[in-house]
Design a protein around this motif. Sequence first.
Motif, PDB file in Angstrom:
ATOM      1  N   GLU A 118      94.629  90.271  25.506  1.00 26.47           N
ATOM      2  CA  GLU A 118      95.593  90.415  24.407  1.00 26.47           C
ATOM      3  C   GLU A 118      96.972  90.083  24.943  1.00 26.47           C
ATOM      4  O   GLU A 118      97.357  90.540  26.021  1.00 26.47           O
ATOM      5  CB  GLU A 118      95.575  91.832  23.857  1.00 26.47           C
ATOM      6  CG  GLU A 118      96.513  92.038  22.686  1.00 26.47           C
ATOM      7  CD  GLU A 118      96.377  93.403  22.023  1.00 26.47           C
ATOM      8  OE1 GLU A 118      97.073  93.635  21.020  1.00 26.47           O
ATOM      9  OE2 GLU A 118      95.571  94.234  22.496  1.00 26.47           O
ATOM     10  N   HIS A 119      97.697  89.256  24.205  1.00 25.47           N
ATOM     11  CA  HIS A 119      99.080  88.939  24.582  1.00 25.47           C
ATOM     12  C   HIS A 119      99.868  88.557  23.335  1.00 25.47           C
ATOM     13  O   HIS A 119      99.312  88.346  22.258  1.00 25.47           O
ATOM     14  CB  HIS A 119      99.139  87.840  25.651  1.00 25.47           C
ATOM     15  CG  HIS A 119      98.526  86.541  25.221  1.00 25.47           C
ATOM     16  ND1 HIS A 119      99.167  85.629  24.425  1.00 25.47           N
ATOM     17  CD2 HIS A 119      97.301  86.024  25.470  1.00 25.47           C
ATOM     18  CE1 HIS A 119      98.377  84.596  24.209  1.00 25.47           C
ATOM     19  NE2 HIS A 119      97.232  84.818  24.827  1.00 25.47           N
ATOM     20  N   ARG A 120     101.156  88.478  23.521  1.00 26.84           N
ATOM     21  CA  ARG A 120     102.069  88.180  22.421  1.00 26.84           C
ATOM     22  C   ARG A 120     101.780  86.809  21.817  1.00 26.84           C
ATOM     23  O   ARG A 120     101.435  85.867  22.524  1.00 26.84           O
ATOM     24  CB  ARG A 120     103.505  88.233  22.957  1.00 26.84           C
ATOM     25  CG  ARG A 120     104.577  88.151  21.922  1.00 26.84           C
ATOM     26  CD  ARG A 120     105.951  88.422  22.529  1.00 26.84           C
ATOM     27  NE  ARG A 120     106.316  87.482  23.567  1.00 26.84           N
ATOM     28  CZ  ARG A 120     106.944  86.329  23.345  1.00 26.84           C
ATOM     29  NH1 ARG A 120     107.268  85.971  22.110  1.00 26.84           N
ATOM     30  NH2 ARG A 120     107.239  85.526  24.339  1.00 26.84           N
ATOM     31  N   LEU A 121     101.918  86.722  20.502  1.00 25.53           N
ATOM     32  CA  LEU A 121     101.810  85.427  19.819  1.00 25.53           C
ATOM     33  C   LEU A 121     103.199  84.811  19.837  1.00 25.53           C
ATOM     34  O   LEU A 121     104.018  85.068  18.969  1.00 25.53           O
ATOM     35  CB  LEU A 121     101.309  85.596  18.381  1.00 25.53           C
ATOM     36  CG  LEU A 121     101.196  84.313  17.561  1.00 25.53           C
ATOM     37  CD1 LEU A 121     100.136  83.387  18.142  1.00 25.53           C
ATOM     38  CD2 LEU A 121     100.890  84.623  16.110  1.00 25.53           C
ATOM     39  N   ASP A 122     103.447  84.001  20.870  1.00 20.07           N
ATOM     40  CA  ASP A 122     104.762  83.372  20.986  1.00 20.07           C
ATOM     41  C   ASP A 122     104.765  82.020  20.281  1.00 20.07           C
ATOM     42  O   ASP A 122     103.757  81.613  19.694  1.00 20.07           O
ATOM     43  CB  ASP A 122     105.170  83.256  22.457  1.00 20.07           C
ATOM     44  CG  ASP A 122     104.220  82.396  23.279  1.00 20.07           C
ATOM     45  OD1 ASP A 122     103.468  81.581  22.706  1.00 20.07           O
ATOM     46  OD2 ASP A 122     104.236  82.540  24.516  1.00 20.07           O
ATOM     47  N   GLU A 123     105.889  81.330  20.336  1.00 26.08           N
ATOM     48  CA  GLU A 123     106.028  80.051  19.633  1.00 26.08           C
ATOM     49  C   GLU A 123     105.017  79.012  20.107  1.00 26.08           C
ATOM     50  O   GLU A 123     104.504  78.237  19.298  1.00 26.08           O
ATOM     51  CB  GLU A 123     107.446  79.508  19.798  1.00 26.08           C
ATOM     52  CG  GLU A 123     108.479  80.275  19.001  1.00 26.08           C
ATOM     53  CD  GLU A 123     109.881  79.695  19.164  1.00 26.08           C
ATOM     54  OE1 GLU A 123     109.998  78.475  19.410  1.00 26.08           O
ATOM     55  OE2 GLU A 123     110.835  80.468  19.029  1.00 26.08           O
ATOM     56  N   ALA A 124     104.744  78.983  21.393  1.00 25.84           N
ATOM     57  CA  ALA A 124     103.786  78.004  21.911  1.00 25.84           C
ATOM     58  C   ALA A 124     102.404  78.230  21.314  1.00 25.84           C
ATOM     59  O   ALA A 124     101.720  77.276  20.930  1.00 25.84           O
ATOM     60  CB  ALA A 124     103.726  78.080  23.440  1.00 25.84           C
ATOM     61  N   TRP A 125     101.973  79.477  21.212  1.00 20.73           N
ATOM     62  CA  TRP A 125     100.676  79.779  20.612  1.00 20.73           C
ATOM     63  C   TRP A 125     100.727  79.558  19.098  1.00 20.73           C
ATOM     64  O   TRP A 125      99.762  79.077  18.508  1.00 20.73           O
ATOM     65  CB  TRP A 125     100.244  81.209  20.941  1.00 20.73           C
ATOM     66  CG  TRP A 125      99.692  81.308  22.330  1.00 20.73           C
ATOM     67  CD1 TRP A 125     100.356  81.715  23.451  1.00 20.73           C
ATOM     68  CD2 TRP A 125      98.383  80.951  22.746  1.00 20.73           C
ATOM     69  NE1 TRP A 125      99.525  81.638  24.544  1.00 20.73           N
ATOM     70  CE2 TRP A 125      98.308  81.169  24.138  1.00 20.73           C
ATOM     71  CE3 TRP A 125      97.256  80.468  22.087  1.00 20.73           C
ATOM     72  CZ2 TRP A 125      97.157  80.932  24.876  1.00 20.73           C
ATOM     73  CZ3 TRP A 125      96.111  80.230  22.824  1.00 20.73           C
ATOM     74  CH2 TRP A 125      96.064  80.464  24.193  1.00 20.73           C
ATOM     75  N   GLU A 126     101.817  79.904  18.455  1.00 22.52           N
ATOM     76  CA  GLU A 126     101.935  79.682  16.998  1.00 22.52           C
ATOM     77  C   GLU A 126     101.771  78.213  16.644  1.00 22.52           C
ATOM     78  O   GLU A 126     101.170  77.888  15.618  1.00 22.52           O
ATOM     79  CB  GLU A 126     103.286  80.193  16.490  1.00 22.52           C
ATOM     80  CG  GLU A 126     103.290  81.670  16.206  1.00 22.52           C
ATOM     81  CD  GLU A 126     104.564  82.102  15.502  1.00 22.52           C
ATOM     82  OE1 GLU A 126     104.944  81.459  14.501  1.00 22.52           O
ATOM     83  OE2 GLU A 126     105.163  83.086  15.958  1.00 22.52           O
ATOM     84  N   ARG A 127     102.328  77.334  17.471  1.00 21.39           N
ATOM     85  CA  ARG A 127     102.222  75.891  17.193  1.00 21.39           C
ATOM     86  C   ARG A 127     100.780  75.395  17.253  1.00 21.39           C
ATOM     87  O   ARG A 127     100.458  74.350  16.710  1.00 21.39           O
ATOM     88  CB  ARG A 127     103.093  75.098  18.170  1.00 21.39           C
ATOM     89  CG  ARG A 127     104.568  75.159  17.858  1.00 21.39           C
ATOM     90  CD  ARG A 127     105.361  74.132  18.668  1.00 21.39           C
ATOM     91  NE  ARG A 127     105.230  74.318  20.103  1.00 21.39           N
ATOM     92  CZ  ARG A 127     106.027  75.080  20.850  1.00 21.39           C
ATOM     93  NH1 ARG A 127     107.011  75.738  20.291  1.00 21.39           N
ATOM     94  NH2 ARG A 127     105.834  75.171  22.156  1.00 21.39           N
ATOM     95  N   ARG A 128      99.912  76.125  17.919  1.00 22.18           N
ATOM     96  CA  ARG A 128      98.508  75.724  18.029  1.00 22.18           C
ATOM     97  C   ARG A 128      97.695  76.046  16.771  1.00 22.18           C
ATOM     98  O   ARG A 128      96.608  75.510  16.572  1.00 22.18           O
ATOM     99  CB  ARG A 128      97.858  76.431  19.218  1.00 22.18           C
ATOM    100  CG  ARG A 128      98.446  76.067  20.551  1.00 22.18           C
ATOM    101  CD  ARG A 128      97.728  76.830  21.663  1.00 22.18           C
ATOM    102  NE  ARG A 128      98.374  76.690  22.944  1.00 22.18           N
ATOM    103  CZ  ARG A 128      98.253  75.649  23.749  1.00 22.18           C
ATOM    104  NH1 ARG A 128      97.499  74.632  23.393  1.00 22.18           N
ATOM    105  NH2 ARG A 128      98.871  75.623  24.908  1.00 22.18           N
TER     106      ARG A 128
END
Length: 140
Positions: A118-128
């Motif tokens: 589990e980790h933060r949903l940051d911008e890099a992951w959001e773009r995916r």
Amino acid sequence: MTPDDIIIAARSALGIPFQHQGRTSSGMDCVGLLLYVADRLGIEYTDVSGYSRRPSGGLIESTFDAHVESGTLLRIDPDRMQSGDFLMMRFGRDPQHLAIFTGSTIVHAYETVGKVAEHRLDEAWERRIVRVYRFTGVLV
């Protein structure tokens, strides 16, 4: 069923080792995590096996679309995603990864770290994110 029920089920898998096409508490991949959650919540599903580590050709999308057609899942506009939703993500051209959104983090079986994490949903992951799904019957 509530979003919290989904998140609790997903978090109960934290630390389980990553195993491509794994479906048990001794090892699972991102699809295995979703099936683990469905199983814990008593939701019927159709499993798919034989996919490569980098699925392509619309395999993941068509599998999830079949669950939408059968009434097990709803497809949600990504702008309306909420806790307990499933995120379909891309690492290349095609969607190849799935995660469960908790509201600010994601839970997923992530090969890079070798386990369900589990980790933060940051911008890099959001773009995916390319698609969002929700179990039918989730109380919002």
